[in-house]
Design an enzyme around this catalytic site. Sequence first.
Site, PDB file in Angstrom:
ATOM      1  N   HIS A 193       0.827  -1.206   0.000  1.00 47.43           N
ATOM      2  CA  HIS A 193       0.000   0.000   0.000  1.00 47.43           C
ATOM      3  C   HIS A 193       0.858   1.251   0.000  1.00 47.43           C
ATOM      4  CE1 HIS A 193      -3.192  -2.823   1.267  1.00 47.43           C
ATOM      5  NE2 HIS A 193      -3.832  -2.098   0.383  1.00 47.43           N
ATOM      6  N   ARG A 208     -10.198   5.131  -1.548  1.00 45.95           N
ATOM      7  CA  ARG A 208      -9.674   4.360  -0.413  1.00 45.95           C
ATOM      8  C   ARG A 208      -9.843   5.219   0.838  1.00 45.95           C
ATOM      9  NH1 ARG A 208      -5.472   2.651  -4.432  1.00 45.95           N
ATOM     10  NH2 ARG A 208      -5.421   0.370  -4.427  1.00 45.95           N
ATOM     11  N   ARG A 225     -15.082   3.113  -1.153  1.00 44.96           N
ATOM     12  CA  ARG A 225     -14.838   1.811  -0.535  1.00 44.96           C
ATOM     13  C   ARG A 225     -14.877   1.960   0.978  1.00 44.96           C
ATOM     14  NH1 ARG A 225      -9.347  -1.359  -1.454  1.00 44.96           N
ATOM     15  NH2 ARG A 225      -8.540   0.233  -0.065  1.00 44.96           N
ATOM     16  N   GLU A 243     -11.562  -9.728  -4.622  1.00 42.83           N
ATOM     17  CA  GLU A 243     -10.113  -9.712  -4.385  1.00 42.83           C
ATOM     18  C   GLU A 243      -9.658 -10.923  -3.585  1.00 42.83           C
ATOM     19  OE1 GLU A 243      -8.904  -6.154  -2.317  1.00 42.83           O
ATOM     20  OE2 GLU A 243     -10.589  -6.215  -0.951  1.00 42.83           O
ATOM     21  N   ASN A 285      -4.669  -6.590  -6.860  1.00 44.16           N
ATOM     22  CA  ASN A 285      -3.498  -6.604  -5.963  1.00 44.16           C
ATOM     23  C   ASN A 285      -3.655  -7.711  -4.929  1.00 44.16           C
ATOM     24  OD1 ASN A 285      -2.974  -4.227  -7.324  1.00 44.16           O
ATOM     25  ND2 ASN A 285      -3.792  -2.931  -5.718  1.00 44.16           N
ATOM     26  N   ASP A 286      -4.815  -7.729  -4.288  1.00 50.13           N
ATOM     27  CA  ASP A 286      -5.042  -8.777  -3.291  1.00 50.13           C
ATOM     28  C   ASP A 286      -5.410 -10.101  -3.946  1.00 50.13           C
ATOM     29  OD1 ASP A 286      -4.462  -7.750  -0.719  1.00 50.13           O
ATOM     30  OD2 ASP A 286      -6.184  -6.417  -0.897  1.00 50.13           O
ATOM     31  N   ARG A 335       2.114  -9.599  -0.927  1.00 52.13           N
ATOM     32  CA  ARG A 335       2.390  -8.427  -1.766  1.00 52.13           C
ATOM     33  C   ARG A 335       3.396  -7.478  -1.124  1.00 52.13           C
ATOM     34  NH1 ARG A 335      -3.469  -5.273  -1.566  1.00 52.13           N
ATOM     35  NH2 ARG A 335      -2.329  -3.440  -2.240  1.00 52.13           N
ATOM     36  N   CYS A 366      -9.930  -2.522 -10.463  1.00 50.58           N
ATOM     37  CA  CYS A 366      -9.346  -1.363  -9.789  1.00 50.58           C
ATOM     38  C   CYS A 366      -7.966  -1.657  -9.203  1.00 50.58           C
ATOM     39  CB  CYS A 366     -10.281  -0.825  -8.712  1.00 50.58           C
ATOM     40  SG  CYS A 366     -10.567  -1.989  -7.376  1.00 50.58           S
TER      41      CYS A 366
HETATM   42  C1  PEP Z   1      -6.636  -4.491  -4.616  1.00 51.33           C
HETATM   43  O1  PEP Z   1      -6.444  -5.282  -3.692  1.00 51.33           O
HETATM   44  O2  PEP Z   1      -6.409  -4.752  -5.812  1.00 51.33           O
HETATM   45  C2  PEP Z   1      -7.158  -3.140  -4.332  1.00 51.33           C
HETATM   46  C3  PEP Z   1      -7.517  -2.332  -5.295  1.00 51.33           C
HETATM   47  O3  PEP Z   1      -7.213  -2.758  -3.039  1.00 51.33           O
HETATM   48  P1  PEP Z   1      -5.930  -2.321  -2.172  1.00 51.33           P
HETATM   49  O4  PEP Z   1      -4.756  -2.212  -3.104  1.00 51.33           O
HETATM   50  O5  PEP Z   1      -6.301  -1.041  -1.536  1.00 51.33           O
HETATM   51  O6  PEP Z   1      -5.803  -3.442  -1.218  1.00 51.33           O
HETATM   52 MG    MG Z   2      -7.265  -4.912  -1.732  1.00 57.45          MG
END
Ligand code: PEP
Ligand code: MG
Length: 543
Positions: free
Chosen positions: A192, A300, A336, A434, A457-458, A468, A505
């Site tokens: 993050h 976020r 979110r 996710e 991402n998750d 990650r 996203c």
């Molecule tokens: C993700 O997990 O892809 C996402 C958009 O949320 P974050 O990166 O804030 O966990």
């Molecule tokens: Mg996420």
Amino acid sequence: MGKQMEFCLGRPIQGGVAIGRIRVFQRREDQIRRRDIQDTQAEIARVEMAREEASRQLDALYRETCESAGRAQASIFLAHKMLLEDEAYLESIYGMIRKERVNAEYAVTVSGILFSDTFAAMEDARMRARSADVRDVSGRLVRLMEGAKEEPLKAGPPAILLAEDLSPSETVRLKTEGLLALVLQKGAAGSHTAILARALDIPALVQTEIKPPLARYDGMLAVVDAQSGRLILEPDKELLSQMEEKKRRLEREREDLRFWIGKENVSAGGRRMEILANIGSLEELGQAVENDAGGIGLMRTEFLFLGRDTYPAEEEQVAAYREAIGSMPGKPVIIRTLDLGADKQESYLGLPREENPAMGCRAIRLCFQRQEMFRTQLRAICRAAAQGSCSILLPLIVSVEEIRLVRQLLAEVGAELQKRAIPYAIPSVGAMIETPAAALISAELAREVDFFSIGTNDLAQYTLAADRQNPGLEGMYSRSHPAVWRLIQMTVENGHKAGIPVSICGELASDPGLVRTFLDLGVDALSVVPASVLPLRRALWSA
Ligand code: PEP
Ligand code: MG
């Protein structure tokens, strides 16, 4: 003798070239200096005064948090107050001042670190959780003795910020004005912190091979060439002029991107795919407008909760959500709900230490545990929605029951606002896809929600069992793994069968080279950092 030019390799997470002097960021704790003192009684009296004031502050924080988040969450401040009375802790501080004849700030900081390390090594999870509390209390005492307020992290005059690492909460405190580039010695591209840094839209490197101590770089002239992943220290004249030229060229290219402002989001074959912006602060909202984003695809909201000492009040949240809605007239705004936990920590939240925080009580799970906090956020969103439409996006969903529970809470919050004659509207509800679980049950989930947003991402982290945050696993945390693509495809198909739109996203969405693939999959929208909106639109036109 001229200074020696030095090259350090780093991993670029945001391109560009910056030239300037380095400013090293060190945590406050690292900045406390040891001084010899004569009058030990006077130093002890300074600690006593700070303790009294800290105790008053903690009482006020307790009262405020009881109101905004409930008594259970506020109890963290009672625990901090108890530490202020802890005999062993005080004895350590006063003992150091008396025996070593050192200044109060130093004695408090060192005692804080000693106690915190002792707690951190304990078996009992509750005791381990106290580790952060002691550091927090010590920090409060030192700030009071220094007469300092909680300062945002400043880069001061235009400078390249160099740090060992930053936490998300430190990153949101960053004062972006005058920040030319960001260079981290550690950090993972999928973290993050990296996402926040990318959104600052300045050249940024992580995992930079710089030799400690960092302090030796302070004030050095440097070039951050995030195009080729290099930090160049004390560049010679020739290199400097080459880099200046490269910087000018990149600026011209950036300027050329403005051509795409106001253009439609359509492909060469006439297919529409919306391009929205992800934002993690109100500053980024300005950037989203400037870059002509088609709306906010992911707000976020953690930024409202990080980099501070207590929960944000409902009114503060309403104001932030209204600002987003007001800045995007007629366009979608997707808010979110809180995705706290894992790496997004702040000591007032009193989050328990977990063995596997990424798989722990984070995001929607934490919201269900802390209903006061969650209801306050839902109330604030419903109130903001009365002004213009917005949607709610739920993070880390793994079951249909979670969606139903949120809908029930929304109905309760709505009824409560109705009773109090406060204007509100119930927003549409979307699920973040996710987790592999959410993708696998996307057919069932699609019947419960109004849209899907895929958080790659998750999704990649949980599908590939690859943290990650771990720089050593970046090779595995790959954008091209067929398992992740298959889950994306399944989600899009199930969403469309149920007649709901599906967007992406996660960071994967910002890769212009993947636009064609997203079109072929039938993705309805991409949501990316504001700086990626126009490059994507350009890529879409030729896809
Ligand atoms: C993700 O997990 O892809 C996402 C958009 O949320 P974050 O990166 O804030 O966990
Ligand atoms: Mg996420």
